[in-house]
Motif scaffolding. Sequence first.
Motif, PDB file in Angstrom:
ATOM      1  N   MET A   1       0.842  -1.179   0.000  1.00 20.01           N
ATOM      2  CA  MET A   1       0.000   0.000   0.000  1.00 20.01           C
ATOM      3  C   MET A   1       0.889   1.244   0.000  1.00 20.01           C
ATOM      4  O   MET A   1       1.865   1.327   0.729  1.00 20.01           O
ATOM      5  N   VAL A   2       0.542   2.222  -0.813  1.00 19.40           N
ATOM      6  CA  VAL A   2       1.305   3.462  -0.921  1.00 19.40           C
ATOM      7  C   VAL A   2       0.884   4.402   0.199  1.00 19.40           C
ATOM      8  O   VAL A   2      -0.306   4.646   0.413  1.00 19.40           O
ATOM      9  N   SER A   3       1.865   4.920   0.929  1.00 21.52           N
ATOM     10  CA  SER A   3       1.555   5.859   2.013  1.00 21.52           C
ATOM     11  C   SER A   3       1.166   7.207   1.420  1.00 21.52           C
ATOM     12  O   SER A   3       1.491   7.521   0.272  1.00 21.52           O
TER      13      SER A   3
ATOM     14  N   GLY B   1       5.026  11.750  -5.113  1.00 19.95           N
ATOM     15  CA  GLY B   1       4.693  11.518  -6.524  1.00 19.95           C
ATOM     16  C   GLY B   1       4.039  12.733  -7.155  1.00 19.95           C
ATOM     17  O   GLY B   1       4.340  13.105  -8.288  1.00 19.95           O
ATOM     18  N   PHE B   2       3.142  13.365  -6.403  1.00 18.01           N
ATOM     19  CA  PHE B   2       2.501  14.593  -6.866  1.00 18.01           C
ATOM     20  C   PHE B   2       3.541  15.679  -7.124  1.00 18.01           C
ATOM     21  O   PHE B   2       3.492  16.383  -8.134  1.00 18.01           O
ATOM     22  N   LEU B   3       4.510  15.815  -6.201  1.00 15.89           N
ATOM     23  CA  LEU B   3       5.569  16.822  -6.369  1.00 15.89           C
ATOM     24  C   LEU B   3       6.424  16.525  -7.596  1.00 15.89           C
ATOM     25  O   LEU B   3       6.830  17.449  -8.309  1.00 15.89           O
ATOM     26  N   VAL B   4       6.696  15.256  -7.860  1.00 17.31           N
ATOM     27  CA  VAL B   4       7.465  14.883  -9.051  1.00 17.31           C
ATOM     28  C   VAL B   4       6.690  15.263 -10.311  1.00 17.31           C
ATOM     29  O   VAL B   4       7.265  15.816 -11.266  1.00 17.31           O
ATOM     30  N   LEU B   5       5.398  15.004 -10.326  1.00 15.20           N
ATOM     31  CA  LEU B   5       4.567  15.394 -11.473  1.00 15.20           C
ATOM     32  C   LEU B   5       4.564  16.911 -11.650  1.00 15.20           C
ATOM     33  O   LEU B   5       4.626  17.416 -12.778  1.00 15.20           O
ATOM     34  N   LEU B   6       4.489  17.629 -10.547  1.00 14.25           N
ATOM     35  CA  LEU B   6       4.513  19.090 -10.602  1.00 14.25           C
ATOM     36  C   LEU B   6       5.853  19.586 -11.144  1.00 14.25           C
ATOM     37  O   LEU B   6       5.899  20.512 -11.956  1.00 14.25           O
TER      38      LEU B   6
ATOM     39  N   CYS C   1       8.871  21.405   0.165  1.00 11.95           N
ATOM     40  CA  CYS C   1       7.608  20.687   0.404  1.00 11.95           C
ATOM     41  C   CYS C   1       7.890  19.241   0.817  1.00 11.95           C
ATOM     42  O   CYS C   1       7.382  18.761   1.845  1.00 11.95           O
ATOM     43  N   GLY C   2       8.680  18.558   0.018  1.00 13.36           N
ATOM     44  CA  GLY C   2       9.006  17.162   0.325  1.00 13.36           C
ATOM     45  C   GLY C   2       9.810  17.021   1.596  1.00 13.36           C
ATOM     46  O   GLY C   2       9.566  16.117   2.412  1.00 13.36           O
ATOM     47  N   ALA C   3      10.780  17.916   1.810  1.00 15.90           N
ATOM     48  CA  ALA C   3      11.641  17.835   2.989  1.00 15.90           C
ATOM     49  C   ALA C   3      10.843  18.022   4.272  1.00 15.90           C
ATOM     50  O   ALA C   3      11.068  17.315   5.262  1.00 15.90           O
ATOM     51  N   GLU C   4       9.899  18.960   4.264  1.00 17.47           N
ATOM     52  CA  GLU C   4       9.113  19.172   5.484  1.00 17.47           C
ATOM     53  C   GLU C   4       8.211  17.982   5.775  1.00 17.47           C
ATOM     54  O   GLU C   4       8.116  17.533   6.918  1.00 17.47           O
ATOM     55  N   VAL C   5       7.575  17.462   4.744  1.00 18.59           N
ATOM     56  CA  VAL C   5       6.672  16.323   4.952  1.00 18.59           C
ATOM     57  C   VAL C   5       7.447  15.112   5.463  1.00 18.59           C
ATOM     58  O   VAL C   5       7.036  14.449   6.427  1.00 18.59           O
ATOM     59  N   LEU C   6       8.597  14.820   4.850  1.00 21.87           N
ATOM     60  CA  LEU C   6       9.377  13.661   5.274  1.00 21.87           C
ATOM     61  C   LEU C   6      10.169  13.930   6.550  1.00 21.87           C
ATOM     62  O   LEU C   6      10.171  13.118   7.476  1.00 21.87           O
TER      63      LEU C   6
END
Length: 190
Positions: free
Chosen positions: A1-3, A10-15, A60-65
Amino acid sequence: MVSSAHAYLGFLVLLAAERLVELVLSQRNAARAFARGGVETGHGHYRVMVILHSLFLVACGAEVLGLSRPFPGAAGYAALGVALAAQALRYWAIASLGEHWNTRVIVVPGLPPVTRGPYRYLRHPNYVAVVLELAAVPLLHGAWVTALVFSLANALLLRVRIRAEEAALGTAYAEAFAGKPRFLPEVHRG
């Protein structure tokens, strides 16, 4: 299952991929403008803008992770709706400007200002899209520090950018947009 964090990344990569496509379009349109005698202004703030927008996606990614931000449920879905609406506004602005759109301030002397599409209602609909995006994309996954810091930095940058752009566009632009607000459309009750 994808967290949810992986889905967000993935959304950020698409952006980021979408931004790369925009840069290719921008370079093509800039080359066309220069071939028609276009004059560029705002070199200094453009470099800052590129850095800000590049760091934004990383932050964005750094804060979330890094801070283990959880998906905020309904607020995250609302932020996704705002982010998607911002993208729709951005594409409407890009389509309305056509080959005149690019990420730099390049003005071809003698061309009339574009007043169709969202430009019928606002002077700077693309910047409205950016403002919405810089707030909504981080909040999609609870990255409120990124939303706050980059929104404030972008506000400062837009002060410089808009002044340079409006000065470069000159009198024809000022006359065409004299009665139009910069960011929020006016609601007329009738």
